[in-house]
Design an enzyme around this catalytic site. Structure first.
Site, PDB file in Angstrom:
ATOM      1  N   GLU A   1      -4.644   5.114 -17.218  1.00 15.88           N
ATOM      2  CA  GLU A   1      -3.959   6.570 -17.037  1.00 15.88           C
ATOM      3  C   GLU A   1      -3.109   7.438 -17.572  1.00 15.88           C
ATOM      4  O   GLU A   1      -2.476   6.193 -18.241  1.00 15.88           O
ATOM      5  CB  GLU A   1      -3.768   7.752 -15.322  1.00 15.88           C
ATOM      6  CG  GLU A   1      -2.926   6.869 -14.595  1.00 15.88           C
ATOM      7  CD  GLU A   1      -2.642   6.651 -13.291  1.00 15.88           C
ATOM      8  OE1 GLU A   1      -4.196   6.928 -12.863  1.00 15.88           O
ATOM      9  OE2 GLU A   1      -1.625   6.912 -12.589  1.00 15.88           O
TER      10      GLU A   1
ATOM     11  N   ILE B   1       1.096  -0.958   0.010  1.00 17.73           N
ATOM     12  CA  ILE B   1      -0.438   0.620  -0.314  1.00 17.73           C
ATOM     13  C   ILE B   1       0.859   1.326  -0.129  1.00 17.73           C
ATOM     14  O   ILE B   1       0.634   2.794  -0.842  1.00 17.73           O
ATOM     15  CB  ILE B   1      -0.547   0.139   1.295  1.00 17.73           C
ATOM     16  CG1 ILE B   1      -1.673  -1.426   1.500  1.00 17.73           C
ATOM     17  CG2 ILE B   1      -1.708   1.334   1.077  1.00 17.73           C
ATOM     18  CD1 ILE B   1      -3.018  -1.540  -0.017  1.00 17.73           C
TER      19      ILE B   1
ATOM     20  N   HIS C   1       0.681  11.295  -9.444  1.00 16.38           N
ATOM     21  CA  HIS C   1       0.977   9.793  -8.833  1.00 16.38           C
ATOM     22  C   HIS C   1       2.462   9.395  -9.674  1.00 16.38           C
ATOM     23  O   HIS C   1       3.325  10.099 -10.671  1.00 16.38           O
ATOM     24  CB  HIS C   1       0.694   7.977  -9.880  1.00 16.38           C
ATOM     25  CG  HIS C   1      -0.612   8.170  -9.144  1.00 16.38           C
ATOM     26  ND1 HIS C   1      -1.992   7.479 -10.091  1.00 16.38           N
ATOM     27  CD2 HIS C   1      -1.275   8.449  -8.355  1.00 16.38           C
ATOM     28  CE1 HIS C   1      -2.487   7.776  -9.254  1.00 16.38           C
ATOM     29  NE2 HIS C   1      -2.945   7.541  -7.958  1.00 16.38           N
TER      30      HIS C   1
END
Lengths: 295, 378
Positions: free
Chosen positions: A214, A101, A252
């Protein structure tokens, strides 16, 4: 059925005593995930107090935790400086699925960790991902449980909240999911679109797939080619970042258009050319899934 | 994080690489003085986070200190691809017999550092890759073992015929890998790597991108960050733990999650508007972050409306709504705000927002249409 996790998942939480680790451990236990152990070096012998008076034993090392509990999956809530080390330890302990994570792991650390995990035969999901959920069976990570429901659609995404958005719309429209997988927003991720597509292809309960990509990289293009050649289930795709400028990292670490490569236009066109139904807006996903499944 | 050529060269020097001397000037006087100490011909080079400096007129040869001064005067303050030049590097000019390209970057597909070298140096490597791919030799490094000596030699062997030069170049390539590793870089390149008529190999340009995720390990590299080279808003956003990218439109966007933030910008465009920014506020309901986000968005004079799009998953919508209400009470905002919240406890969130006088929505399409309409009418 489902992919990667189900009612046989036995989970270790690496970093169980941290703020995020303890919060999400409780959430996963609430959902019914079999959390069998926690690992925090130096806290071995203590117990984690879960919801409903249930407790989870804490170990110093992954090796002990696996030996004592027979766990097959781990989830990592360890700070970035130590997270790659946690992946190495999990792979060495024989864990089959390692869900990372943590956001912000140095990319050179991940290059080594991915190579090491491949050698040990472990699958890494992420890093910098929300994890995955097989509705009604198991949840590993941070996805909000109340937005999913069991059903026939597989969901794969590089994003967190955008996935929730799409899944919530599906659920609200009465279309459930086999498994929702967040593969992560980093440039080097352990499980990519093609890996998930292969798994969904082999899952009899999955009748259609939603793929949310994306900008940045070529993972979506490779997935599109794979869909054309190997998959006989309908796929609906969405790409975020049509308005993103080149050369800038959009949150990101992996969401960056390098030169003229990895644009949303390129990916959407590639989807369309390979028989994937392209949603122009997130709100179009449900309609396209209905259409694809003949609902 | 991008660093300047002169900073990248310092990293290269520390790795033992043959890099000619150079000093940085921020005024024409300094440039002249540096040129005088070197004597002979110097190069005056704009230090700015952009390629194409030569084409833009940001790199000039000067045969006298006076000429160096004149060039510095012209280059300092000039704009290259929207970035103002605040510094020039003054470095002795080298006699060039050949120019090669040597670079290493983290390759996403190979999941490992990958070298590219080419005897066609001094030009854009992407151009070489497009027009003459055979002129590039590629090698993927196994990150567990690093770059092995024979691999460095094999790369150098593609560039030169003279064994003495191949040996020097192999050493430079190995040192480049060490620099890449120790600086926590995602990219390091020498373009060009030159040979002199005397048979010496030198790195006369340097480009290094540091992986942002490595900076906690490298406070000395964080100190290299040129905050003059980035807009105020981006510095403020970084300090507040937000991801922010400025764009040219008038719809200010404040969204939780990078993917959703991009999708929101795209939807603004879809409905005929123009996003003013990318902003990912992250997963918390912390009013401090909302305050910082609002400060950053409202500092942009183009912004005519502020659009919140929040998906409340683990973070509950009512917490987020309370955060927004508290934040907007703390700072004075004239710009209209429209808010969309959906997910856990959305009804309660809508009630909180409406009581505080905001237009609140649960549909992403509706709120974006409303924002575009307000921006057009303002």
């Amino acid at each position: 059925m489902s992919i990667f996790i189900d009612e046989n998942t036995r989970l270790i939480v690496q970093g169980i005593t941290g703020r995020d680790g303890s919060f999400h451990t409780a959430q996963m236990m609430e959902y019914g995930t079999a959390v069998v152990a926690g690992v925090t070096p130096g806290k071995g012998g203590q117990t984690f107090e879960g919801p409903g008076g249930r407790t989870v034993p804490i170990f110093n090392t992954m090796d002990e935790a696996v030996a004592e509990t027979g766990a097959n999956t781990s989830v990592i809530y360890v700070p970035p400086a130590f997270a790659a080390g946690a992946i190495l330890e999990a792979a060495d302990a024989g864990i089959e699925l390692i869900v990372a994570i943590t956001e912000g792991i140095p990319v050179q650390d991940m290059a080594r960790a991915h190579a090491f995990a491949r050698d040990r035969g472990a699958r890494v999901l992420g890093p910098n991902c929300p994890g995955l959920i097989s509705p009604g069976k198991s949840k590993v990570g941070i996805l909000p449980a109340q937005i999913v429901t069991p059903g026939p659609v597989g969901v794969i995404s590089r994003s967190g909240t955008l996935t929730y958005e799409a899944v919530y719309q599906l659920t609200t429209a009465g279309i459930g999911q086999t498994t929702c997988v967040g593969i992560g927003g980093d440039p080097l991720i352990g499980t990519n679109f093609v890996d998930c597509l292969e798994a969904f292809a082999a899952d009899a309960d999955t009748k259609a797939i939603v793929m949310i990509g994306e900008i940045g990289g070529t993972d979506e293009q490779e997935a599109a080619a794979w869909v054309r050649e190997h998959l006989d289930k309908p796929v609906v795709g969405f790409i975020a970042g049509q308005t993103a400028p080149p050369g800038r990292r959009m949150g990101h670490a992996g969401a960056i258009i390098s030169g003229s490569a990895g644009t949303a236009e390129e990916k959407m066109q590639c989807f369309a050319e390979n028989g994937i139904a392209v949603a122009k807006r997130p709100a179009d996903i449900v309609g396209l899934v209905r259409e694809a499944m003949g609902l | 994080m991008n660093i300047h050529e002169y900073q990248a060269k310092e990293i290269f020097r520390q790795a033992g690489m043959p890099v000619p001397p150079g000093e940085v000037a921020t005024t024409p006087d300094e440039a002249e003085a540096i040129a005088r100490t070197y004597g002979g011909t110097v190069v005056v080079k704009a230090q700015v986070h952009s390629g194409g400096r030569g084409k833009a007129g940001g790199v000039k040869l000067a045969s006298t200190p006076e000429e160096a001064r004149a060039h510095a005067e012209a280059i300092l303050g000039m704009e290259i691809r929207g970035l103002t030049v605040n510094r020039v590097l003054v470095t002795p000019a080298e006699d060039i017999a050949s120019e090669a390209y040597v670079g290493v970057l983290m390759d996403r597909k190979a999941q490992a550092p990958t070298f590219m070298v080419s005897a066609e140096g001094g030009v854009d490597i992407e151009e070489v890759a497009a027009t003459n791919p055979d002129a590039i030799r590629k090698l993927t490094v196994d990150p567990r073992y690093g770059l092995l000596p024979h691999q460095a030699y094999w790369l150098a062997n593609a560039l030169y015929d003279d064994p003495a030069i191949i040996k020097q170049a192999a050493r430079v390539i190995a040192q480049l890998y060490d620099a890449f590793r120790s600086a926590g870089a995602s990219m390091a390149e020498i373009n060009p790597l030159i040979t002199t008529p005397e048979g010496e190999v030198k790195a006369i340009d340097a480009k290094v991108t540091i992986d942002d995720n490595e900076l906690f390990r490298h406070p000395e590299l964080e100190a290299l960050r040129d905050t003059d080279a980035e807009p105020w808003a981006e510095t403020r956003a970084r300090e507040a733990g937000l991801s922010f990218v400025k764009l040219d439109g008038d719809v200010g966007c404040c969204v939780n999650g990078a993917g959703l933030a991009m999708a929101t910008m795209d939807l603004v465009k879809y409905y005929g508007g123009d996003p003013a920014n990318f902003l990912d506020i992250g997963g918390s309901s912390n009013p401090e972050k909302v305050v910082a986000a609002l400060e950053i968005i409202t500092a942009d004079p183009n912004v005519k409306v502020i659009l919140f799009n929040i998906f409340g998953g683990i973070t509950r919508c009512d917490d987020v709504a309370n955060g927004i209400v508290e934040a907007t009470r703390r700072i004075d905002i004239k710009t209209p705000i429209v808010i969309r919240l959906t997910g856990t406890n959305e009804e309660e969130a809508l009630r909180i927002l409406e009581e505080a006088g905001f237009s609140a929505f649960t549909s992403m399409d509706e709120v974006v249409q409303k924002a575009v309409e307000l921006a057009a009418g303002a």
